[in-house]
Design a protein around this motif. Structure first.
Motif, short mmCIF file in Angstrom:
data_model
loop_
_atom_site.label_atom_id
_atom_site.label_comp_id
_atom_site.label_asym_id
_atom_site.label_seq_id
_atom_site.Cartn_x
_atom_site.Cartn_y
_atom_site.Cartn_z
N ASP A 183 54.12 48.08 40.55
CA ASP A 183 54.17 49.51 40.15
C ASP A 183 52.89 50.31 39.85
O ASP A 183 52.55 51.05 38.95
CB ASP A 183 54.84 49.48 38.71
N GLY A 184 51.96 50.05 41.02
CA GLY A 184 50.59 51.00 41.19
C GLY A 184 49.54 50.25 40.09
O GLY A 184 48.71 50.93 39.81
N LEU A 185 49.79 49.23 39.27
CA LEU A 185 48.79 48.52 38.88
C LEU A 185 48.69 47.19 38.82
O LEU A 185 49.50 46.32 39.67
CB LEU A 185 49.10 48.67 37.43
N VAL A 186 47.52 46.54 38.61
CA VAL A 186 47.41 44.93 38.65
C VAL A 186 46.66 44.50 37.28
O VAL A 186 45.65 45.03 36.80
CB VAL A 186 46.47 44.90 39.78
N PHE A 187 47.22 43.29 37.02
CA PHE A 187 46.76 42.63 35.82
C PHE A 187 45.76 41.65 36.24
O PHE A 187 46.13 40.84 36.97
CB PHE A 187 47.64 42.04 34.81
N THR A 188 44.56 41.65 36.19
CA THR A 188 43.66 40.76 36.81
C THR A 188 42.81 39.48 35.89
O THR A 188 42.24 38.92 36.47
CB THR A 188 42.16 41.76 37.32
N GLY A 189 43.30 39.64 34.78
CA GLY A 189 42.78 38.39 34.04
C GLY A 189 41.16 38.39 33.84
O GLY A 189 40.79 39.37 33.76
N ASP A 190 40.83 37.27 34.19
CA ASP A 190 39.30 37.05 34.32
C ASP A 190 38.81 37.21 35.91
O ASP A 190 37.62 36.73 36.16
CB ASP A 190 38.69 35.98 33.56
N THR A 191 39.75 37.63 36.72
CA THR A 191 39.21 37.76 38.13
C THR A 191 38.24 38.95 38.21
O THR A 191 37.17 38.91 38.87
CB THR A 191 40.38 37.86 39.22
N LEU A 192 38.66 40.23 37.71
CA LEU A 192 37.84 41.34 38.23
C LEU A 192 37.74 42.25 36.68
O LEU A 192 39.09 42.41 36.06
CB LEU A 192 38.60 42.46 39.06
N PHE A 193 36.82 42.61 36.49
CA PHE A 193 36.50 43.34 35.12
C PHE A 193 35.97 44.64 35.76
O PHE A 193 35.46 45.00 37.02
CB PHE A 193 35.65 42.94 34.29
N GLN A 194 35.88 45.84 34.80
CA GLN A 194 35.28 47.09 35.04
C GLN A 194 33.66 46.77 35.18
O GLN A 194 33.11 46.19 34.26
CB GLN A 194 35.29 48.19 34.14
#
Length: 179
Positions: free
Chosen positions: A114-125
């Motif tokens: 739905d146009g979003l991704v939950f990345t856990g600790d893979t990618l941060f801002q």
């Protein structure tokens, strides 16, 4: 679904009640205890399944890694479902795809839908997950990000496991680890 219930099960349960949510599963983006500290209480209160990638199932019992992270959460229950790359998780009217993104841990995943991704600790801002814990690999993490996340549209909203939301485009352009 509740993703990465790291701590404060009482707060999570109050929020679930306030919003009248019907939680059907507890999903872990990886097996480190800072993302699983509230699993035991939430599973008991909600009576729902726990799901984690098969490669990280054993991490839930790894007291050594928990100690390395300085965490004293109780050992969480074992997962009820083992996730694999490409699986779909349907929640209400939404469908999320499991993206296996090893590097932070062997079984790290992201959830895309739905146009979003939950990345856990893979990618941060403006950052990426650490790779110095057992099972971590810097080259593998960068490959996962480049192949699985940077291939997404720029306007895909990124919800990391820590910190503020961002977008794939902002990370492609500004993340110092991805240049």
């Amino acid at each position: 679904m509740v993703i990465d219930p790291g701590d404060n099960s009482e707060l999570i349960l109050r929020r679930v009640q306030a919003l009248s949510l019907n939680i059907t599963c507890l999903i872990l983006t990886h097996g480190h205890r800072d993302h699983a500290g509230a699993l035991k209480e939430l599973k008991q209160a909600l009576g729902v399944e726990i799901a984690v990638h098969a490669a990280d199932a054993d991490l839930l019992n790894d007291d050594f890694q928990a100690a390395m992270l300085g965490l004293r959460f109780p050992c969480p229950p074992q997962p009820d479902r083992l996730l694999e790359d490409g699986q779909e998780i349907v929640v209400g009217g939404l469908t999320f795809s499991v993206l296996h993104t090893p590097g932070h841990s062997r079984g790290s995943i992201c959830l895309l839908g739905d146009g979003l991704v939950f990345t856990g600790d893979t990618l941060f801002q403006a950052g990426i997950g650490r790779t110095d814990l057992p099972g971590g690999s810097y080259p593998e993490l960068i490959k996962s990000i480049e192949m699985r996340l940077l291939s997404l549209p720029d306007d895909t909203i990124v919800y990391p496991g820590h910190g503020s939301p961002t977008t794939v485009g902002d990370e492609r352009q500004h993340n110092p680890f991805l240049r």
